[in-house]
Scaffold this active site. Structure first.
Site, PDB file in Angstrom:
ATOM      1  N   SER A 142       0.945  -1.419  -0.059  1.00 20.79           N
ATOM      2  CA  SER A 142      -0.024  -0.023  -0.024  1.00 20.79           C
ATOM      3  C   SER A 142       0.940   1.277  -0.031  1.00 20.79           C
ATOM      4  CB  SER A 142      -0.776   0.028   1.339  1.00 20.79           C
ATOM      5  OG  SER A 142      -1.437   1.245   1.666  1.00 20.79           O
ATOM      6  N   TYR A 155      -2.685  -0.491  10.605  1.00 21.15           N
ATOM      7  CA  TYR A 155      -2.630  -0.988   9.148  1.00 21.15           C
ATOM      8  C   TYR A 155      -1.357  -0.607   8.693  1.00 21.15           C
ATOM      9  CZ  TYR A 155      -4.288  -1.137   4.320  1.00 21.15           C
ATOM     10  OH  TYR A 155      -4.254  -1.560   2.928  1.00 21.15           O
TER      11      TYR A 155
END
Ligand code: NAD
Length: 242
Positions: A142, A155
């Site tokens: 990501s 995350y």
């Protein structure tokens, strides 16, 4: 272009946006698809039906964070398709919570699916990958592998871990002809983004099919030039800023 027909790909998170688009595109190339794990059986089955229109596709629903399931899953996949050429660690969970509200259970769950599962699933797939002439591992990281976003502490940490491990893995195994790639997308229009970034709308978002195209690029272009990591930004975001 590399001929991918008949090659076996094990893909996690196949019930979701990026996973489904990737399964469909790779099935269209004639790859044999294993959809490993899925906490939503109906969604996984929908992907299986889409991919099976073009190629063999085996769906193995189950909880990826269960090590026993991972082991069984690889055994089932290899019993059916006789090997693994490509592993795509795509399953992931997002988060949108203040740091001080994260419980140990939240921490374990997010770190497990986003980092521990790719790590140990890759260990289990490695003996099969070593026998493939086109062994490739693709980790879906990501932009938060590179930056710190508020309300995404675990995350962000999990995706930093995923990218750091990808680098180490690539360096450790390139001599065995195993390619390791990481894809670091910004906002992709899937269910996940609705949870992690409720402030974003569909406008200008990356489509899951665009990430699938990048996966195909990695697999189809297996030459001397290796793209180790690719960052993918939304069109309406300032380029070169994560
Ligand atoms: P998604 O929510 O549509 O898909 C996630 C998939 O992971 C689902 O199929 C879900 O069933 C699976 N999954 C989650 N926990 C699981 C578990 N315990 N056992 C089995 N399966 C489980 O989201 P997506 O956007 O397609 O996400 C795919 C990957 O892309 C993730 O790793 C995510 O972190 C990454 N990513 C997404 C974005 C985005 O904006 N959507 C941006 C950057 C990176």
């Amino acid at each position: 272009m590399n001929n991918l027909s008949g090659k076996v790909v094990v893909l996690t998170g196949g019930g979701g946006g990026i996973g489904r688009a990737t399964a469909e595109l790779l099935a269209k190339q004639g790859m044999k698809i294993v959809l490993l794990g899925g906490n939503n059986q109906e969604k996984l089955q929908q992907t299986q039906e889409v991919a099976a229109q073009y190629s063999d596709c085996l769906a193995i629903p189950g909880n990826l964070t269960d090590m026993g399931f991972l082991k069984q899953g690889i055994e089932t996949a290899t019993a059916r398709f006789k090997g693994v050429d490509v592993l795509i660690n795509n399953a992931g969970v997002a988060q949108n919570q203040p740091f001080e509200e994260i419980s140990p259970d939240d921490f374990e769950r997010i770190m497990a699916i986003n980092f521990r599962v790719p790590f140990f699933l890759t260990q289990l797939a490695l003996p099969y990958l070593k026998r493939s002439e086109q062994a490739t591992i693709i980790n879906v990281a990501s932009v938060v592998s590179h930056a710190g976003y508020p309300m995404q502490s675990v995350y962000t940490a999990s995706k930093h871990a995923l990218l750091g491990w990808s680098k180490s893995l690539g360096a450790e195994y390139y001599k065995e002809n195993i390619r390791v790639h990481a894809i670091s997308p910004g906002g992709v229009y899937t269910d996940m983004v609705k949870i992690s970034r409720p402030d974003l709308t569909a406008d200008g978002m990356i489509m899951p099919e665009e990430i699938a195209n990048i996966v195909l690029f990695f697999l189809a272009n297996r030459g001397n030039a290796v793209v180790d990591e690719i960052m993918v930004h939304r069109v309406n975001k300032q380029p070169f800023l994560v």
